[in-house]
Design a protein around this motif. Structure first.
Motif, PDB file in Angstrom:
ATOM      1  N   GLU A  62      -0.022  40.043  62.957  1.00 51.45           N
ATOM      2  CA  GLU A  62       0.381  39.219  61.819  1.00 51.45           C
ATOM      3  C   GLU A  62       1.672  38.455  62.069  1.00 51.45           C
ATOM      4  O   GLU A  62       1.995  37.511  61.342  1.00 51.45           O
ATOM      5  N   HIS A  63       2.412  38.845  63.094  1.00 54.07           N
ATOM      6  CA  HIS A  63       3.653  38.136  63.421  1.00 54.07           C
ATOM      7  C   HIS A  63       3.532  37.312  64.693  1.00 54.07           C
ATOM      8  O   HIS A  63       4.535  36.793  65.189  1.00 54.07           O
ATOM      9  N   GLU A 104      10.797  44.018  63.136  1.00 54.72           N
ATOM     10  CA  GLU A 104       9.484  44.536  62.773  1.00 54.72           C
ATOM     11  C   GLU A 104       9.612  45.882  62.063  1.00 54.72           C
ATOM     12  O   GLU A 104       8.909  46.162  61.086  1.00 54.72           O
ATOM     13  N   LYS A 112      11.260  38.762  58.168  1.00 58.88           N
ATOM     14  CA  LYS A 112      10.215  38.639  59.181  1.00 58.88           C
ATOM     15  C   LYS A 112       9.676  37.215  59.249  1.00 58.88           C
ATOM     16  O   LYS A 112       9.397  36.696  60.330  1.00 58.88           O
ATOM     17  N   GLU A 113       9.543  36.591  58.098  1.00 54.82           N
ATOM     18  CA  GLU A 113       9.042  35.221  58.083  1.00 54.82           C
ATOM     19  C   GLU A 113      10.075  34.250  58.651  1.00 54.82           C
ATOM     20  O   GLU A 113       9.733  33.338  59.424  1.00 54.82           O
ATOM     21  N   LEU A 116      11.583  36.811  62.513  1.00 51.45           N
ATOM     22  CA  LEU A 116      10.682  37.454  63.468  1.00 51.45           C
ATOM     23  C   LEU A 116       9.612  36.496  63.962  1.00 51.45           C
ATOM     24  O   LEU A 116       9.384  36.379  65.178  1.00 51.45           O
ATOM     25  N   ARG A 117       8.951  35.819  63.052  1.00 52.52           N
ATOM     26  CA  ARG A 117       7.865  34.935  63.472  1.00 52.52           C
ATOM     27  C   ARG A 117       8.343  33.849  64.440  1.00 52.52           C
ATOM     28  O   ARG A 117       7.724  33.654  65.501  1.00 52.52           O
TER      29      ARG A 117
END
Length: 407
Positions: A62-63, A104, A112-113, A116-117
């Motif tokens: 998902e990432h 994570e 995360k958005e 991380l992404r």
């Protein structure tokens, strides 16, 4: 050697090996002679890693990653370590790999958005700002002096960091700071996300250092003067910074071990190919007993290092902290990698110290491994402390005793 790797791990390793042989090693050889690669070259390699289905294997799907289990990615990391281009190409390169893992583990959905992404995608870079100049925290992180105080809905950060890997090129820093000055540092520090373009963040310099030249790398000195970031930039729970750092550092140390194991293996490949072809004193270098025995010892120790790392990783995957096993792996793998690469340089003579082969870069890169992610002495302290926890006095009940000579 055969290890107890899963079918998924073996399949991914086969793809990684093919990617290294067919794409990465030819790219490395085209940059021989001390020439640094460009960001465009790294970006192109990353695109090809995606085509080989071997990009960011350690990150959840998902990432933007492949979602492989930690234990399964270890042999992939080893393949990546066979060239200095392998880790950035597969997006398993430090420090971003460890920072992505931290986001994570404890990041919010927004973090995360936002961080991380794009980190996984290779659109931004990061640094982990923990080490400080004396009298601040170095090998003893309890001496940490950087502070973060709450002012309304903002954190205000003041401090001085250095040896922040990739800090000079980073878009965001994970900054370790004291958030409760009255608590023991292990219970009073937090990690806060700090974009490098925020007012008050100054990249003082990239510290000149011993290191390889193929992939540009930096270790920055950074000051924080009244730096303000929103309270939602706190990473994880307030005052849990050291617990979070430990969750980051354990796996990161093992992935370092596997990358450098791959580097040492490649160094031996180069040395054996050279020795097999080069003749002196009536036979090939590969036929000289002293060199053959040295290669045999290096192969044996590399096998032991790989086995130790897998054992520690299995314990982490089972939910154990495995601090002693990680420390043992780190100390042993670092020494073995350094000695193996040194041996390869020696076996290749003048060619070994030239930069047309990768050995000179490997030699400069590996020395830092005994310092980064905890110096040897710090890990030996951990091992020794555990070794003396359960001393049994009964073991010396039969020790020789002597009476008074006057009797």
């Amino acid at each position: 050697m055969e290890y107890d790797d899963s079918a998924a791990a073996r399949e991914a390793t086969d793809r990684a090996r093919a990617f290294m042989e067919e794409v990465v090693l030819p790219a490395e050889r085209s940059h021989a002679g001390g020439e640094s690669v460009s960001r465009e070259t790294i970006a192109d390699l990353r695109e090809q890693a995606r085509e080989y289905d071997i990009y960011a294997p350690q990150i959840p799907e998902e990432h933007g990653g492949m979602g492989m289990a930690f234990r399964d990615v270890l042999p992939v990391f080893e393949q990546a370590g066979r060239s200095l281009l392998g880790a950035p190409a597969m997006r398993v390169d430090a420090p971003d790999e460890g920072n992505m893992h931290t986001l994570e583990l404890v990041g919010t959905d927004d973090q995360k958005e936002n961080w991380l992404r794009p980190l996984v995608a290779g659109e931004i870079r990061s640094g982990f700002a923990m080490t400080e100049p004396a009298p601040g925290g170095g090998s003893d992180p309890k001496m940490l002096r950087t502070t973060a105080e709450k002012d309304g809905d903002e954190w205000v950060i003041d401090g001085h960091k250095w040896w922040t890997t990739q800090g000079g090129a980073a878009d965001v820093l994970l900054v370790m700071a004291r958030t409760d000055p009255d608590a023991h540092p292990y219970a009073g520090c937090s990690i806060i996300l700090v974009p490098t373009d925020v007012e008050g963040v100054e990249i003082v310099r990239d510290i000149p250092h011993l290191g390889q030249s193929l992939v540009p790398e930096s270790h920055a000195e950074i000051t924080f003067d009244g730096v303000r970031v929103p309270e939602e930039n706190l990473l994880g729970t307030e005052n849990a910074g050291f617990d979070i750092a430990q969750q980051r550092l354990g796996p990161a140390r093992l992935t370092h071990c596997m990358r450098f194991s791959g580097m040492a293996e490649r160094a031996l490949d180069v040395a054996k190919a050279y020795m097999d072809e080069r003749e002196a004193f009536g036979s090939s270098l590969a036929d000289k007993q002293a060199q053959r025995f040295s290669i045999a010892e290096a192969e044996t120790e590399l096998h032991a290092a790989r086995t130790m790392v897998r054992d520690a990783a299995g314990k982490i995957a089972a939910g154990e902290e495995a601090r002693v096993e990680v420390s043992m792996s780190k100390v042993f793998a670092a020494r073995v990698a350094q000695e193996t690469i040194d041996l390869a340089v020696q076996c290749c003579g003048g060619a070994g110290i030239g930069r047309d082969l990768p050995l000179a870069d490997f030699y400069e890169a590996v020395r830092a491994f005994r310092i980064i992610d905890g110096a040897d002495e710090v890990h030996k302290r951990t091992i020794a402390r555990a070794a003396f926890e359960d001393v049994d006095p009964a073991e010396i009940t039969a020790i020789p005793q002597f009476g008074d000579p006057a009797d």
